[in-house]
Design an enzyme around this catalytic site. Structure first.
Site: not given
Length: 475
Positions: A38, A165
């Site tokens: 990302m 996460d």
């Protein structure tokens, strides 16, 4: 890549391949230190910095997804959430901004390595991380999780933050032994702009909880399960849930049939086995009911095994495991310190291959480099104002007038909010920014009900894109 009107070469080429320092708004990018699915992270200094301890990390969204509103929304949610968290074991967020079309987060720079690199280093050396070291790292990460889970807003209302996460890449262990939790990019909070639709899987497949896979409601105990996975892998240097395909990995997580760490790493005490196995219970009701409960269990194990084991012990182990890297960090930082002191740290400056290339005559007085890397926590540069000249133009070098070339004047930095302004975020969203897009709400068009991500995340977002563990000791 930066806007072609702002700078002729890609940031990565300037700061990595060619060894040149690249301008980025009010910052100078010194070196790219990591890249994921990302974003990419750079070591950077404010362009008007006068101290080397003002180094920060710039996390910049990757150019290939810069137009993806969902990823931009996740990026902004990370800044929204983590920017409100002030805890010794959570990486500090300073500001969210945009340079041309590139969104970035300025955050605390961490001198250390993540758990994935730590596990690989030990595995390659044919060693296991000590049970004490694993328990200490786990206890500090759990302290950060409990703080986030129980965080309330100014009105005393719970934020209901779930990290979602927790994985080895997102737990950093410093060379001084400090532990930091990072990356709230897919975290869920009550105030989050990106609402998660039932069935959406976000995060790394091998670090999800069984209830996430089964499409059940999740709470903070899902993070506890992920922490159990991290501890199991840290102790064994082996992936716990890894299948030949993503579907196979998800099935392994759903079933949660695991063996105690001691079955793969002789020497793990039964007490630590029991803590890890309880965290990895398939049913949430059978696990530790909050991160603090598991934290206290690990702290009890530490006290009963070695009451003197702590951060200093972890720091010694880290500097021993990464001796070469620590020395290189010191040399490179010392080089930047000398360049800054001589006023040579400007855009386009060529970084010598060796720091010794910049020395002449007698060596200068000792720099603060070693203390920065090995201190319990790096100095906090605080909020970083945009450097300006008397005329109001951005400046790119300490003590120098702003460059007059057109390409640089076009590269403006727009700060959407800083850490001191988070409590006024709702007001900020309705104010006009100096350039388009005019507001935070304009910056990201309101997405429809968040769609299921039916395709795997980009490489680097999750372990399942990596090959299985092999004999060489790498993942």
């Amino acid at each position: 890549m930066l806007n072609s009107e702002a700078v002729a070469e890609p940031v990565s080429a300037l700061s990595q391949s060619s060894g040149r320092i690249a301008p980025f708004g009010k910052y100078l990018l010194l070196q790219r230190v990591s890249v994921g699915g990302m974003a990419e992270v750079f070591k950077a200094l404010p362009a008007n910095a006068d101290r080397i301890d003002q180094i920060v990390a710039i996390k910049r969204i990757l150019p290939n997804i810069a137009e993806d509103s969902e990823f931009i929304g996740m990026f902004i949610d990370e800044a929204r959430i983590a920017g409100q968290l002030h805890h010794e074991n959570i990486c500090r967020i300073y500001e969210l901004g945009r340079v041309n079309n590139d969104h970035y987060i300025a955050m605390q720079f961490l001198w250390g390595r993540d758990l994935l690199k730590l596990m690989n280093r030990y595995k390659k050396a044919g060693r296991f991380v000590s049970p004490m070291m694993a328990a200490y790292i786990g206890s500090k990460a759990l302290s950060a999780l409990h703080y986030a889970h129980t965080k309330v807003d100014e009105d005393g209302q719970p934020l209901h933050i779930i990290h979602r996460d927790v994985s080895p890449q997102n737990i950093i262990v410093g060379y001084s032994g400090q532990v930091k939790l990072i990356d709230f990019g897919v975290a869920r909070a009550a105030s989050q702009s990106q609402k998660t639709q039932a069935g959406i899987l976000k995060g790394k497949f091998g670090y999800m909880s069984p209830e996430m896979i089964r499409g059940l409601p999740i709470d903070h105990r899902s993070d506890v399960f992920a922490m159990g996975i991290c501890l199991h892998e840290l102790l064994t240097s082996t992936r716990l849930f890894y299948g030949e395909t993503d579907f196979a990995t998800l099935e392994l997580v759903r079933d949660a049939n695991v063996v105690p760490p001691s079955a793969k790493a002789p020497g793990v005490p039964p007490e630590l086995d029991a803590i890890v196995m309880k965290a990895l219970s398939r049913e949430a009701d059978d696990r530790y009911q909050d991160a603090e409960e598991m934290q206290h269990a690990l702290e009890g194990f530490l006290r009963s095994s070695d009451a003197h084991y702590g951060q200093a012990s972890v720091g010694i182990a880290m500097r021993e495991a990464f001796h070469t890297e620590v020395q290189r960090e010191r040399e490179r930082l010392d080089m930047f310190w000398r360049m800054l002191d001589r006023g040579e740290l400007v855009r386009g400056a060529v970084v010598p291959a060796s720091p010794h290339d910049t020395e002449s005559g007698e060596r200068r007085a000792q720099s603060p480099v070693a203390a920065m890397i090995e201190a319990p926590d790096a100095p906090d540069p605080g909020i970083l104002p945009e450097p300006v000249s008397a005329s109001g133009n951005s400046m790119l070098a300490r003590g120098e007038a702003a460059h007059s070339d057109d390409e640089l004047q076009d590269e403006q930095t727009h700060i959407f909010f800083s850490a001191t302004e988070l409590q006024e975020l709702q007001e900020l969203e309705t104010q006009q920014a100096p350039a388009q897009p005019s507001t935070l709400s304009d910056m990201i068009p309101p997405p429809p009900a968040e769609r299921l991500r039916t395709v795997p995340p980009p490489p680097g977002e999750r372990y399942s894109t990596m090959p299985p563990v092999n004999a060489s000791g790498t993942y």
